[in-house]
Design a protein around this motif. Structure first.
Motif, short mmCIF file in Angstrom:
data_model
loop_
_atom_site.label_atom_id
_atom_site.label_comp_id
_atom_site.label_asym_id
_atom_site.label_seq_id
_atom_site.Cartn_x
_atom_site.Cartn_y
_atom_site.Cartn_z
N ASN A 85 45.78 41.34 33.33
CA ASN A 85 44.68 40.58 33.94
C ASN A 85 43.45 41.47 34.17
O ASN A 85 42.36 40.96 34.36
N HIS A 131 49.57 41.95 38.08
CA HIS A 131 48.31 41.82 37.34
C HIS A 131 48.27 42.77 36.13
O HIS A 131 47.80 42.40 35.05
N ARG A 178 31.24 30.51 48.42
CA ARG A 178 31.00 29.87 47.13
C ARG A 178 29.88 28.84 47.22
O ARG A 178 29.30 28.45 46.20
N ALA A 190 38.09 37.49 36.58
CA ALA A 190 37.31 37.21 35.38
C ALA A 190 35.85 36.91 35.71
O ALA A 190 34.95 37.26 34.95
N THR A 191 35.64 36.28 36.85
CA THR A 191 34.27 35.93 37.26
C THR A 191 33.57 37.10 37.92
O THR A 191 32.41 37.42 37.61
N MET A 210 47.32 33.39 39.45
CA MET A 210 46.28 32.84 38.56
C MET A 210 44.96 32.66 39.30
O MET A 210 43.88 32.86 38.72
N GLU A 211 45.03 32.32 40.59
CA GLU A 211 43.80 32.17 41.38
C GLU A 211 43.05 33.49 41.45
O GLU A 211 41.82 33.54 41.32
N GLU A 212 43.81 34.59 41.66
CA GLU A 212 43.18 35.91 41.69
C GLU A 212 42.64 36.30 40.32
O GLU A 212 41.58 36.91 40.21
N HIS A 213 43.39 35.92 39.27
CA HIS A 213 42.95 36.26 37.91
C HIS A 213 41.63 35.58 37.59
O HIS A 213 40.72 36.19 36.99
N ARG A 214 41.47 34.34 37.99
CA ARG A 214 40.20 33.63 37.75
C ARG A 214 39.05 34.32 38.47
O ARG A 214 37.94 34.45 37.92
N LYS A 215 39.33 34.80 39.70
CA LYS A 215 38.28 35.49 40.43
C LYS A 215 37.94 36.81 39.75
O LYS A 215 36.76 37.21 39.69
N CYS A 232 43.93 41.78 46.33
CA CYS A 232 45.04 41.15 45.61
C CYS A 232 46.31 41.34 46.44
O CYS A 232 46.66 42.48 46.77
#
Length: 483
Positions: free
Chosen positions: A128, A123, A396, A106-107, A99-104, A92
């Motif tokens: 987050n 964060h 990915r 969460a996944t 937000m891009e890091e937050h999505r990662k 990070c």
């Protein structure tokens, strides 16, 4: 997995004395301070006990590694990934959307986060990730944190990590006092100091040279030095001090040129390019992707010279790097230590060249400076051994190194020996290939699919190197990507 498994995955036969002692120190103490020279392997020394402390069955973030720069954070993540511990980790840092890091997050659901203090605070403020599970904190290059005025950010972060049970401070230079907010309180941390034993913090394998310039503007001197240590043919130059000299063959080598200002990076880099040197530029004013591409080209040998500000003095690990050149004098001995730490890593040999103008004096550092004499005629700048291909598919897409090697060998018509370093990112990959087979590869893979996926394959070139799109490449969507 055992410690030996991790070392085997890293390609290391055994830990050094410093690393063995550091691992035991961190394993057996709640609070620890590790001081050791740059390039001595401190990252592995703190990662081994850190990995042991994380519960593989828990999905929450349990450990945080603080880094002063994104480059150092990425390097630490690379080492952790190479260990193949099975733990989930991510970086990070600023320069990209939170937000891009937050999505990662969460996944991925990381168990270890490596990052810069400001972004990690962001964060935590946005919840987050749950900071209540963090029990181990490593502050890497903690002296640099305060030099870069991150003290308030580090203080706020450590305050927010209420559940931390262990804190490890790591650096290549010492501090007079450890700030109270670190959390040691009245406890005296267990300290391992290898700076004194190593004769200062400069690696023992580094030789130190002074190169005198007749002009205040040292551009000609830099050009001649780069040709002398990175020319098309072996040359011999005298290195003398106190009327004693020794001759030594100098072969083609990569060099980092340190300057003190962003504008100087652009000016000096432009001049060296005009003289025929292959150059990448690196400074804080560049976009994040530009900096990452510049480092990729340098790390895999596609350019021979990196002109950089102090930003790259920490966090760049190029094992084969032989030369560090100080175009501008370092601001302090500590800066000199970290610059020199880019070479002579892991007991390898390295050279430090300090350019001294007519109005400058050689700093009184705790090193033995020899005089390096520049003697014409100077050879032409050597061309890099490798070129870099950009492939528009990455992790990915479940693209692996084996997939890339197989594709280039079968479809590109080359041998595995023609392929160098492969670096696979989330959405793309960089692949070093021999210059001599680059055109053949681009011709053969034009319009072809990799793992049944259509993709863009481009030649990655440094800014200003005059790359051109040939007719065949343009027709088949093979182009040049500038960094």
């Amino acid at each position: 997995m055992t410690e030996n498994d991790y070392l085997r995955n890293l390609g290391i036969e055994a830990l050094s004395e410093m690393q063995r002692n550091a691992v035991e120190l961190i394993r057996n103490n709640r609070d620890a301070v590790l001081l050791a020279p740059t390039g001595s392997g401190k990252t592995i020394a703190f990662l081994l006990p850190l990995v042991e402390s994380v519960d593989h069955e828990q999905d929450e973030v349990q450990a945080i590694v603080l880094s002063p720069t994104r480059e150092l954070a990425l390097q630490t993540l690379n080492v952790l990934t190479a260990m193949k511990s099975g733990l989930r980790a991510m970086c990070c840092y600023g320069g990209r959307p939170t937000m891009e890091e937050h999505r990662k997050m969460a996944t991925l659901r990381p168990q270890i986060i490596i990052g810069t203090p400001g972004r990690l605070n962001d964060h935590i403020d946005k919840r987050n990730f749950d900071a209540r599970g963090v029990s181990v904190v490593v502050v890497d290059e903690f002296d640099k944190m305060f030099e870069l005025n991150f003290q308030d950010e580090v203080e706020r972060l450590l305050y927010n990590l209420h559940s931390k049970e262990r804190c490890v401070l790591v650096s290549a230079t010492d501090m007079d006092n450890i700030p109270a907010f670190v959390g040691f309180g009245n406890r005296v941390p267990a300290t391992l100091n290898y700076l004194v034993q190593e004769g200062g913090a400069v690696a023992k394998g580094v030789s130190h040279f002074v190169v005198h310039s007749d002009s205040k503007d040292k551009l000609d001197t830099l050009d001649h030095l780069l040709r002398s240590i990175g020319g098309e043919q072996d040359t011999r130059h005298a290195c003398s001090i106190d009327n004693q000299s020794s001759n030594e063959p100098i072969v083609q080598q990569q060099s980092v040129v340190f300057v003190n200002y962003r504008e100087a990076v652009e000016r000096i880099g432009s001049r060296m390019k005009s003289e025929g040197h292959s150059v990448s530029l690196f400074h804080g004013g560049m976009q994040q992707d530009e900096r990452e591409r510049a480092l990729a080209l340098f790390r895999n040998g596609s350019v021979n010279v990196l002109v950089s500000t102090e930003l790259s003095a920490r966090g760049i690990d190029v094992p084969a790097l032989r030369n560090v050149i100080h175009y501008h004098l370092p601001a302090s001995y500590e800066n000199y230590i970290h610059r020199c730490g880019r070479t002579g890593r892991w007991e390898a040999d390295g050279r430090s060249f300090m350019l001294i103008g007519p109005e400058e004096e050689v700093p009184r550092y705790n090193v033995n400076f020899l005089t390096f004499l520049l003697e014409p005629p100077y050879p032409a700048p050597a061309k890099p051994k490798w070129n870099t291909l950009y492939i528009g598919r990455g992790k990915r897409d479940k693209l692996s190194k084996g997939d890339i090697v197989g594709f280039l060998c079968k479809t590109g018509g080359i041998k595995a020996a023609d392929i160098g370093m492969i670096d696979i990112k989330e959405r793309y990959a960089h692949v070093a290939v021999r210059r001599s087979v680059t055109r053949q590869i681009l011709h053969n893979v034009a319009g072809e699919k990799i793992k049944k996926m259509a993709t863009k394959i481009e030649l990655l070139k440094a800014i200003g190197q005059g790359a051109k799109i040939n007719a065949q490449g343009k027709k088949n969507n093979i182009s040049v990507k500038k960094s």
